[in-house]
Design a protein around this motif. Sequence first.
Motif, PDB file in Angstrom:
ATOM      1  N   ILE A   1       0.858  -1.176   0.000  1.00 14.73           N
ATOM      2  CA  ILE A   1       0.000   0.000   0.000  1.00 14.73           C
ATOM      3  C   ILE A   1       0.899   1.232   0.000  1.00 14.73           C
ATOM      4  N   ARG A   2       0.876   1.984  -1.092  1.00 15.71           N
ATOM      5  CA  ARG A   2       1.793   3.113  -1.239  1.00 15.71           C
ATOM      6  C   ARG A   2       1.270   4.381  -0.559  1.00 15.71           C
ATOM      7  N   THR A   3      -0.042   4.581  -0.642  1.00 15.62           N
ATOM      8  CA  THR A   3      -0.633   5.822  -0.148  1.00 15.62           C
ATOM      9  C   THR A   3      -2.016   5.550   0.431  1.00 15.62           C
ATOM     10  N   MET A   4      -2.325   6.193   1.544  1.00 17.69           N
ATOM     11  CA  MET A   4      -3.691   6.265   2.052  1.00 17.69           C
ATOM     12  C   MET A   4      -3.943   7.688   2.507  1.00 17.69           C
ATOM     13  N   VAL A   5      -5.083   8.232   2.104  1.00 18.27           N
ATOM     14  CA  VAL A   5      -5.423   9.613   2.424  1.00 18.27           C
ATOM     15  C   VAL A   5      -6.875   9.680   2.898  1.00 18.27           C
ATOM     16  N   ALA A   6      -7.106  10.433   3.955  1.00 13.96           N
ATOM     17  CA  ALA A   6      -8.465  10.755   4.379  1.00 13.96           C
ATOM     18  C   ALA A   6      -8.474  12.204   4.824  1.00 13.96           C
ATOM     19  N   ASP A   7      -9.572  12.894   4.557  1.00 12.96           N
ATOM     20  CA  ASP A   7      -9.700  14.239   5.113  1.00 12.96           C
ATOM     21  C   ASP A   7     -11.122  14.470   5.610  1.00 12.96           C
ATOM     22  N   PHE A   8     -11.212  15.388   6.570  1.00  8.43           N
ATOM     23  CA  PHE A   8     -12.461  15.662   7.276  1.00  8.43           C
ATOM     24  C   PHE A   8     -12.583  17.169   7.444  1.00  8.43           C
ATOM     25  N   THR A   9     -13.685  17.728   6.967  1.00  7.17           N
ATOM     26  CA  THR A   9     -13.852  19.173   7.044  1.00  7.17           C
ATOM     27  C   THR A   9     -14.539  19.561   8.345  1.00  7.17           C
ATOM     28  N   SER A  10     -14.432  20.834   8.680  1.00  7.66           N
ATOM     29  CA  SER A  10     -15.109  21.338   9.875  1.00  7.66           C
ATOM     30  C   SER A  10     -16.622  21.291   9.726  1.00  7.66           C
ATOM     31  N   ASP A  11     -17.124  21.076   8.505  1.00  5.44           N
ATOM     32  CA  ASP A  11     -18.553  20.893   8.276  1.00  5.44           C
ATOM     33  C   ASP A  11     -19.001  19.446   8.429  1.00  5.44           C
ATOM     34  N   GLY A  12     -18.039  18.547   8.724  1.00 10.32           N
ATOM     35  CA  GLY A  12     -18.390  17.150   8.936  1.00 10.32           C
ATOM     36  C   GLY A  12     -18.368  16.282   7.698  1.00 10.32           C
ATOM     37  N   HIS A  13     -17.641  16.693   6.644  1.00  9.12           N
ATOM     38  CA  HIS A  13     -17.594  15.944   5.397  1.00  9.12           C
ATOM     39  C   HIS A  13     -16.321  15.093   5.349  1.00  9.12           C
ATOM     40  N   LEU A  14     -16.492  13.814   5.062  1.00  9.97           N
ATOM     41  CA  LEU A  14     -15.393  12.845   5.095  1.00  9.97           C
ATOM     42  C   LEU A  14     -15.217  12.201   3.734  1.00  9.97           C
ATOM     43  N   ARG A  15     -13.944  11.959   3.370  1.00 12.08           N
ATOM     44  CA  ARG A  15     -13.637  11.198   2.167  1.00 12.08           C
ATOM     45  C   ARG A  15     -12.294  10.496   2.356  1.00 12.08           C
ATOM     46  N   GLY A  16     -11.998   9.500   1.505  1.00 10.57           N
ATOM     47  CA  GLY A  16     -10.722   8.798   1.611  1.00 10.57           C
ATOM     48  C   GLY A  16     -10.463   7.925   0.398  1.00 10.57           C
ATOM     49  N   TYR A  17      -9.185   7.615   0.178  1.00 11.59           N
ATOM     50  CA  TYR A  17      -8.820   6.684  -0.889  1.00 11.59           C
ATOM     51  C   TYR A  17      -7.455   6.084  -0.586  1.00 11.59           C
ATOM     52  N   ALA A  18      -7.129   4.999  -1.313  1.00 12.61           N
ATOM     53  CA  ALA A  18      -5.835   4.325  -1.169  1.00 12.61           C
ATOM     54  C   ALA A  18      -5.264   4.026  -2.549  1.00 12.61           C
ATOM     55  N   ALA A  19      -3.930   3.982  -2.640  1.00  7.93           N
ATOM     56  CA  ALA A  19      -3.224   3.565  -3.853  1.00  7.93           C
ATOM     57  C   ALA A  19      -2.316   2.408  -3.472  1.00  7.93           C
ATOM     58  N   PHE A  20      -2.325   1.339  -4.271  1.00 10.19           N
ATOM     59  CA  PHE A  20      -1.617   0.128  -3.855  1.00 10.19           C
ATOM     60  C   PHE A  20      -1.319  -0.752  -5.062  1.00 10.19           C
ATOM     61  N   ASP A  21      -0.431  -1.727  -4.835  1.00 14.73           N
ATOM     62  CA  ASP A  21      -0.104  -2.751  -5.814  1.00 14.73           C
ATOM     63  C   ASP A  21      -0.949  -3.979  -5.465  1.00 14.73           C
ATOM     64  N   GLU A  22      -1.924  -4.291  -6.311  1.00 12.71           N
ATOM     65  CA  GLU A  22      -2.890  -5.340  -5.958  1.00 12.71           C
ATOM     66  C   GLU A  22      -2.228  -6.701  -5.773  1.00 12.71           C
ATOM     67  N   ASP A  23      -1.293  -7.062  -6.652  1.00 14.97           N
ATOM     68  CA  ASP A  23      -0.620  -8.361  -6.520  1.00 14.97           C
ATOM     69  C   ASP A  23       0.195  -8.424  -5.236  1.00 14.97           C
ATOM     70  N   ALA A  24       0.888  -7.329  -4.912  1.00 17.93           N
ATOM     71  CA  ALA A  24       1.695  -7.308  -3.689  1.00 17.93           C
ATOM     72  C   ALA A  24       0.815  -7.364  -2.444  1.00 17.93           C
ATOM     73  N   VAL A  25      -0.342  -6.704  -2.478  1.00 18.64           N
ATOM     74  CA  VAL A  25      -1.275  -6.771  -1.349  1.00 18.64           C
ATOM     75  C   VAL A  25      -1.759  -8.199  -1.146  1.00 18.64           C
ATOM     76  N   LYS A  26      -2.125  -8.861  -2.235  1.00 16.34           N
ATOM     77  CA  LYS A  26      -2.618 -10.235  -2.144  1.00 16.34           C
ATOM     78  C   LYS A  26      -1.550 -11.157  -1.564  1.00 16.34           C
ATOM     79  N   GLN A  27      -0.319 -11.005  -2.028  1.00 15.83           N
ATOM     80  CA  GLN A  27       0.768 -11.848  -1.529  1.00 15.83           C
ATOM     81  C   GLN A  27       1.040 -11.575  -0.059  1.00 15.83           C
ATOM     82  N   ALA A  28       1.040 -10.294   0.344  1.00 18.04           N
ATOM     83  CA  ALA A  28       1.287  -9.950   1.740  1.00 18.04           C
ATOM     84  C   ALA A  28       0.188 -10.495   2.635  1.00 18.04           C
ATOM     85  N   ALA A  29      -1.062 -10.440   2.172  1.00 15.50           N
ATOM     86  CA  ALA A  29      -2.180 -10.943   2.974  1.00 15.50           C
ATOM     87  C   ALA A  29      -2.101 -12.460   3.134  1.00 15.50           C
ATOM     88  N   GLU A  30      -1.614 -13.140   2.098  1.00 15.42           N
ATOM     89  CA  GLU A  30      -1.490 -14.603   2.175  1.00 15.42           C
ATOM     90  C   GLU A  30      -0.389 -15.028   3.123  1.00 15.42           C
TER      91      GLU A  30
END
Length: 320
Positions: A84-113
């Motif tokens: 997983i190269r990047t994970m980002v989340a942000d939250f505004t003072s108005d209560g608005h939330l968002r997030g996303y991740a960038a990753f290598d799918e094959d490497a994630v699968k291998q690491a999880a195994e």
Amino acid sequence: MSTADIFAESGHDDLLLPFQVDPFGLRGRMVRLNSAAHTILDRHGYPEPVSKLLGEVMTITVCLAGALKYEGVFSLQIKGDGPIRTMVADFTSDGHLRGYAAFDEDAVKQAAENGEATVPRMIGGGYIAFTVDQGTDTERYQGIVPLAGQTLAECTHEYFRQSEQLETGINVAVRKDEFGIWRAGALMLQRMPLDGGEAPEPGKARTVHDMDAYEDAWRTAMVMLSSASPDEIAGTRVAPDRLLFRLFHENGIRAYPAQPVMERCRCSKDRVESVLTSLSDEEIRDMTVDGLVFVVCEFCKSRWEYDEAGMEKLRAGTDN
């Protein structure tokens, strides 16, 4: 039963609830992110280990933002050299939330195994950055620390130990329930410096007894914080106020008005076009595929596309 019905019946979704544990003024926040977390994670369709970690990032982001007084955006960004190269989340003072991740799918699968989805295994070495952005007329605040710990909760502890010098405890839970719905939540407690607390009483000398009570109260609070189960924190069977009462009523607890949390992205057509008009001709050519320029928001997956004529009109400053 539909997803909408499940959330409508729960009644305890998507909130940030500040509270204080007496008599030493331990300050805390409880977060529940159920429909908001599920909307974001289900939209992306990430592998389960990635979704779980991003759910933790979003929940911790809301927890930390709740401790601040700001008008703008609080963001948490994690960069690593692992699957997983990047994970980002942000939250505004108005209560608005968002997030996303960038990753290598094959490497994630291998690491999880190969073992548990820990921070070192999934993210590797890197850093965690906390940023408060209150607009163009104010100076941004940013704190950066290396990733240090097996879990994101441990990394958060390390941030407060190094940068804020505040003792902090956090219990984070992210899981899928029996309906396949993502549920997320957290409990966080912080011990304020004694000078800013409520005990000893103003004007009275501090004694060994005072300090012993101060330490005992913190140790007891940490035991109770750790005793909350994932289902209690992130589920819907126990209301937030009842959970806080169960954990801390013997010491005395005061809850403050809860802030609603909602999934909402800040992208817009105007913002996209403002960026496109700022790019050079060479950058536009690099973005062009089969005669079209595509822009996709990483957070909400909204998509914009412009053909050659549309780009000419845009860059000429005329209306589309």
